[in-house]
Each structure stands twice: as structure tokens, then as C-alpha cells.
Design a protein around this motif. Sequence first.
Motif, PDB file in Angstrom:
ATOM      1  N   LYS A   1      30.757  44.973 152.450  1.00  0.00           N
ATOM      2  CA  LYS A   1      31.206  43.601 152.621  1.00  0.00           C
ATOM      3  C   LYS A   1      32.719  43.536 152.738  1.00  0.00           C
ATOM      4  O   LYS A   1      33.439  44.364 152.185  1.00  0.00           O
ATOM      5  CB  LYS A   1      30.783  42.752 151.426  1.00  0.00           C
ATOM      6  CG  LYS A   1      29.342  42.317 151.392  1.00  0.00           C
ATOM      7  CD  LYS A   1      29.114  41.449 150.155  1.00  0.00           C
ATOM      8  CE  LYS A   1      27.660  41.036 150.019  1.00  0.00           C
ATOM      9  NZ  LYS A   1      27.445  40.279 148.758  1.00  0.00           N
ATOM     10  N   THR A   2      33.191  42.527 153.426  1.00  0.00           N
ATOM     11  CA  THR A   2      34.616  42.218 153.450  1.00  0.00           C
ATOM     12  C   THR A   2      34.962  41.456 152.172  1.00  0.00           C
ATOM     13  O   THR A   2      34.418  40.388 151.912  1.00  0.00           O
ATOM     14  CB  THR A   2      34.970  41.355 154.672  1.00  0.00           C
ATOM     15  OG1 THR A   2      34.630  42.077 155.863  1.00  0.00           O
ATOM     16  CG2 THR A   2      36.440  41.002 154.691  1.00  0.00           C
ATOM     17  N   ALA A  16      29.840  45.013 146.607  1.00  0.00           N
ATOM     18  CA  ALA A  16      30.363  45.245 147.954  1.00  0.00           C
ATOM     19  C   ALA A  16      29.267  45.628 148.944  1.00  0.00           C
ATOM     20  O   ALA A  16      29.541  45.795 150.141  1.00  0.00           O
ATOM     21  CB  ALA A  16      31.425  46.345 147.907  1.00  0.00           C
ATOM     22  N   GLN A  17      28.025  45.760 148.461  1.00  0.00           N
ATOM     23  CA  GLN A  17      26.927  46.147 149.327  1.00  0.00           C
ATOM     24  C   GLN A  17      26.681  45.095 150.408  1.00  0.00           C
ATOM     25  O   GLN A  17      26.768  43.889 150.159  1.00  0.00           O
ATOM     26  CB  GLN A  17      25.663  46.315 148.479  1.00  0.00           C
ATOM     27  CG  GLN A  17      24.539  47.058 149.169  1.00  0.00           C
ATOM     28  CD  GLN A  17      24.918  48.498 149.424  1.00  0.00           C
ATOM     29  OE1 GLN A  17      25.339  48.823 150.520  1.00  0.00           O
ATOM     30  NE2 GLN A  17      24.796  49.341 148.421  1.00  0.00           N
ATOM     31  N   LEU A  18      26.375  45.546 151.594  1.00  0.00           N
ATOM     32  CA  LEU A  18      26.087  44.637 152.700  1.00  0.00           C
ATOM     33  C   LEU A  18      24.802  43.860 152.456  1.00  0.00           C
ATOM     34  O   LEU A  18      23.873  44.374 151.826  1.00  0.00           O
ATOM     35  CB  LEU A  18      25.947  45.423 154.004  1.00  0.00           C
ATOM     36  CG  LEU A  18      27.214  46.002 154.618  1.00  0.00           C
ATOM     37  CD1 LEU A  18      26.847  46.931 155.770  1.00  0.00           C
ATOM     38  CD2 LEU A  18      28.147  44.902 155.099  1.00  0.00           C
ATOM     39  N   PRO A  19      24.701  42.634 152.968  1.00  0.00           N
ATOM     40  CA  PRO A  19      23.424  41.917 152.922  1.00  0.00           C
ATOM     41  C   PRO A  19      22.384  42.648 153.764  1.00  0.00           C
ATOM     42  O   PRO A  19      22.714  43.460 154.638  1.00  0.00           O
ATOM     43  CB  PRO A  19      23.770  40.542 153.503  1.00  0.00           C
ATOM     44  CG  PRO A  19      25.009  40.759 154.305  1.00  0.00           C
ATOM     45  CD  PRO A  19      25.771  41.845 153.614  1.00  0.00           C
ATOM     46  N   ARG A  20      21.148  42.380 153.514  1.00  0.00           N
ATOM     47  CA  ARG A  20      20.059  43.120 154.165  1.00  0.00           C
ATOM     48  C   ARG A  20      20.129  43.042 155.688  1.00  0.00           C
ATOM     49  O   ARG A  20      19.851  44.026 156.372  1.00  0.00           O
ATOM     50  CB  ARG A  20      18.710  42.578 153.664  1.00  0.00           C
ATOM     51  CG  ARG A  20      18.474  42.835 152.184  1.00  0.00           C
ATOM     52  CD  ARG A  20      17.179  42.167 151.695  1.00  0.00           C
ATOM     53  NE  ARG A  20      15.997  42.736 152.331  1.00  0.00           N
ATOM     54  CZ  ARG A  20      15.345  43.800 151.876  1.00  0.00           C
ATOM     55  NH1 ARG A  20      15.787  44.434 150.801  1.00  0.00           N
ATOM     56  NH2 ARG A  20      14.271  44.240 152.485  1.00  0.00           N
ATOM     57  N   SER A  21      20.498  41.889 156.226  1.00  0.00           N
ATOM     58  CA  SER A  21      20.566  41.759 157.689  1.00  0.00           C
ATOM     59  C   SER A  21      21.610  42.703 158.283  1.00  0.00           C
ATOM     60  O   SER A  21      21.388  43.304 159.344  1.00  0.00           O
ATOM     61  CB  SER A  21      20.886  40.317 158.070  1.00  0.00           C
ATOM     62  OG  SER A  21      22.125  39.908 157.498  1.00  0.00           O
ATOM     63  N   ALA A  22      22.751  42.841 157.603  1.00  0.00           N
ATOM     64  CA  ALA A  22      23.798  43.739 158.091  1.00  0.00           C
ATOM     65  C   ALA A  22      23.387  45.200 157.914  1.00  0.00           C
ATOM     66  O   ALA A  22      23.716  46.054 158.743  1.00  0.00           O
ATOM     67  CB  ALA A  22      25.108  43.461 157.358  1.00  0.00           C
ATOM     68  N   LYS A  76      15.599  55.222 155.824  1.00  0.00           N
ATOM     69  CA  LYS A  76      15.747  53.877 156.382  1.00  0.00           C
ATOM     70  C   LYS A  76      15.653  52.776 155.330  1.00  0.00           C
ATOM     71  O   LYS A  76      15.592  51.601 155.671  1.00  0.00           O
ATOM     72  CB  LYS A  76      14.679  53.637 157.461  1.00  0.00           C
ATOM     73  CG  LYS A  76      14.845  54.509 158.698  1.00  0.00           C
ATOM     74  CD  LYS A  76      13.782  54.178 159.731  1.00  0.00           C
ATOM     75  CE  LYS A  76      13.923  55.040 160.972  1.00  0.00           C
ATOM     76  NZ  LYS A  76      12.902  54.699 161.995  1.00  0.00           N
ATOM     77  N   PHE A  77      15.655  53.152 154.067  1.00  0.00           N
ATOM     78  CA  PHE A  77      15.532  52.136 153.024  1.00  0.00           C
ATOM     79  C   PHE A  77      16.760  51.242 152.998  1.00  0.00           C
ATOM     80  O   PHE A  77      17.858  51.654 153.357  1.00  0.00           O
ATOM     81  CB  PHE A  77      15.311  52.784 151.653  1.00  0.00           C
ATOM     82  CG  PHE A  77      16.476  53.581 151.145  1.00  0.00           C
ATOM     83  CD1 PHE A  77      17.511  52.984 150.441  1.00  0.00           C
ATOM     84  CD2 PHE A  77      16.539  54.958 151.370  1.00  0.00           C
ATOM     85  CE1 PHE A  77      18.584  53.724 149.965  1.00  0.00           C
ATOM     86  CE2 PHE A  77      17.612  55.705 150.895  1.00  0.00           C
ATOM     87  CZ  PHE A  77      18.637  55.086 150.186  1.00  0.00           C
ATOM     88  N   LEU A  78      16.566  50.000 152.578  1.00  0.00           N
ATOM     89  CA  LEU A  78      17.674  49.074 152.407  1.00  0.00           C
ATOM     90  C   LEU A  78      18.156  49.144 150.963  1.00  0.00           C
ATOM     91  O   LEU A  78      17.375  49.368 150.036  1.00  0.00           O
ATOM     92  CB  LEU A  78      17.236  47.655 152.755  1.00  0.00           C
ATOM     93  CG  LEU A  78      16.748  47.448 154.199  1.00  0.00           C
ATOM     94  CD1 LEU A  78      16.426  45.976 154.435  1.00  0.00           C
ATOM     95  CD2 LEU A  78      17.774  47.929 155.204  1.00  0.00           C
ATOM     96  N   CYS A  79      19.440  48.985 150.792  1.00  0.00           N
ATOM     97  CA  CYS A  79      20.041  49.115 149.466  1.00  0.00           C
ATOM     98  C   CYS A  79      19.864  47.815 148.700  1.00  0.00           C
ATOM     99  O   CYS A  79      20.714  46.922 148.758  1.00  0.00           O
ATOM    100  CB  CYS A  79      21.526  49.464 149.590  1.00  0.00           C
ATOM    101  SG  CYS A  79      21.804  50.953 150.575  1.00  0.00           S
ATOM    102  N   ASP A  80      18.764  47.705 148.012  1.00  0.00           N
ATOM    103  CA  ASP A  80      18.493  46.498 147.240  1.00  0.00           C
ATOM    104  C   ASP A  80      19.338  46.482 145.974  1.00  0.00           C
ATOM    105  O   ASP A  80      19.737  47.514 145.452  1.00  0.00           O
ATOM    106  CB  ASP A  80      17.012  46.428 146.845  1.00  0.00           C
ATOM    107  CG  ASP A  80      16.122  46.306 148.067  1.00  0.00           C
ATOM    108  OD1 ASP A  80      16.490  45.538 148.984  1.00  0.00           O
ATOM    109  OD2 ASP A  80      15.083  46.981 148.109  1.00  0.00           O
TER     110      ASP A  80
END
Length: 391
Positions: A310-311, A354-360, A380-384
Motif C-alpha cells: 500500500k501507499t 501495508a499489505q495490498l487489498p485483495r483486488s490489488a 497464488k494465495f492471497l495474503c489475508d
Amino acid sequence: MLPYWVPAAALLLPATASSCLGEGYLHQQLCQAWEQKRSEGVLQWTESELPALEVLEGPTAMVVQLAPNRGQKRSLNATINSTRLPFDDQRFHFGKVASAEVLLCFNPWRQTACHHTETSNTCHWPKYADLSTGDRCEEEQAMVIVNKHPICRNHFLLVPRGEQPQVLTLEALMLGLAFGLRGSKRLWLSFNTIGAGASVNHLHLHGFMAGFGTEPMDFPLERYLDFPALLPAATSRGPVSLWRTPRQWPLCGWVFEWTDNRALEIDSTLAERRLAEFVHAFVKTLQVLDLAHNVIIRMSHRQVIVFPRKTLFEQSKDVTELQVSGHEVLGWWVVARKEHALTGVEAEARLQQAQLPRSAQQKVLKALEWIGWTLKEEAKFLCDTQFPTVA
């Protein structure tokens, strides 16, 4: 008999500079120049007055380091929702630093074919590092300047030639890899975009070591950067493998690793160029998507770690605020206030914040496949969210 690349001046080093010897020509030149600037008062580093490092509780064992001088550095003094800013000559940039802040010039392209492996190093000739700067290295590829408010001993900035915004170019990445390969095995370099810790919009990389300088130490992330902790992320592409940091680390990163040692035995420049091309193809997609990122160079292990994130502008106004920048993604929290009260739970939560949202995150996965990586299903897992949030 001394090795032939050790200048006579090295015999006159003060005790505080004893660590300048034994790690190759570039490290020696950098270290000697840095110590000289410190003795002249160009930078502030009072290691003996700082408290011991504090290891926080928790599975990641993150570290807190007090660096009160960091509260004097410049802030970006802006809240911006983009990583892409045009270069502004009216604001501070590194072309305005005093000549006394220049440590040396760096130009690896002066070097003929050389190799740098565990058992052999022919990249130590002084053709690529010049202490006789005199100017600002206009004719060279990069200048190396002191960080006036260092985090550790020998903390420096690698500034490529020209006035460019803080957007990582292929050429700048190659310079970072070349510097890392020729420097100390303890050396790390980092690139932070605007919104990922950068406070000056002028293309530069940080160079640093773990700890206060003389004693070798590890960054907390290091225990996750080697097999079997790393997760294989894709089918290897020639000499480059792609890995993913494990779920136990609060911020997801992608690890590009050079695996062809034979190439290093022929000409290290070939490896630097090819690895830079693979990494920059990914970085370029993040730039197009306008996603903030930290790029960490660990050439002792031929690795480059990219953290899309994240920014955030924690220090956009107040540089004493905690932020997630190059050191912090490695688990090394730099605080400017003694009363920080940072806990292990909070450190992990701030990094995960700072983790990106799931869409990003989905866009990042598609970008890796678009540039040619065949991702493994288990990568390919998303970082929940798995760590507590910060209020």
C-alpha cells in the motif's frame, strides 16, 4: 605482506575503522571515506551513546533500534496518493548536496570482464570506485554520498547520474546489483518508492548493514529467505528462480534468485544484467499499476526481494513517526523517539497494514503471469489478514 589492493593509508586507520579491512576493495574505500566524514562532523553517528538493540516478543522476533538523529532528516512534506511524481528542481534533491558529502564515484562499466564467487573475486580492481571525486561524479554512472542521519555505520546513498524522479529504472537497478556484488557480503541495498518510505523525490538507493556496523547481525526476515522457508512460486526461467515469502511473514514479498554460478565464474556483469532485467520487468508492471513497492537487494545470496504494498505516508509531515520502509520490511524497526513503546504485536500489525487489498493482490498475480512466469497453484494465495490491526 599486505594484499596488493590495500593502500598504505589503511595502516593509519583509527580503531573505529578497523572493520574497513578484510571485505574487499569497495567496502574498504567506502568504509574509510565514511569514517573520515564522521570525524569531520559531516554526519552524526554516536554509536556508543545508543542503547542496545531490542528484540521484540513474537514469532517473527522483530528488532527495534533507536536512532534519534533520524528525527532530523527531511520529510516529503506532502500527502500524495501516487507513487509517480515529476522531478522538481525547486525542491531538495541530491544534486544540491555539499561536495563534502560525496564519498566516492561508482562506475562498474569501467570494469573489464570479472567474476565474483565464493572462492574467487577479480572485481576488486579500483577502476570502478574513485575517491578523487573533486566534483559530483558528472562523468560517472553514480555518486555515493553519506546519509547525514544514518541508521547504522556506513549507511550511504547510491545516486545514479542525472536528475530523475524516485522511479526505479533498469539502469539504476543494475547499478545496485553491481554495487551489492562488489561490496561486503553483509551489505544490503534498498529502493523505496514514494509512498513506501522515500522522503526525497530523486532516484536513489540506500546501502546499509544489519546492526550498528562492526558486529555481523541478521535481519529478522533472513530466516525466511532461504529454502525450505521460502515457497517455490513458479517454474524457473533459465538462471532465475522465483520464490514467495511464507505466510508467517506479515508482508508478502517475491524473491528473484540467480542460480547459475557458472555465469558468475565467467563474467559477473552478465548475471547482474540478466537478473536486473527479470526483476525490472516485474517492477515496471508495478509502476504502470501505480503500486508502491520496496525493492531489497541481497547480493550475498544473489537475491532481489520485491514487496508490492500500500501507499502510506506515515512520515509525510512528522519524520519521528513509525513508518514501513526498507528496514522495516526486513523486520528492523527504526524509531526516533525513546518513548516508542513498540511491541512485537504492534510491529507485526503495522507491517501487515501495508499489505495490498485483495483486488490489488490479484493484479500482482496476473502481472507476474503476464511477464512470463508460470505460477504454481500453491503460490497464488492471497495474503489475508492474520495479524491484529493497529488502531
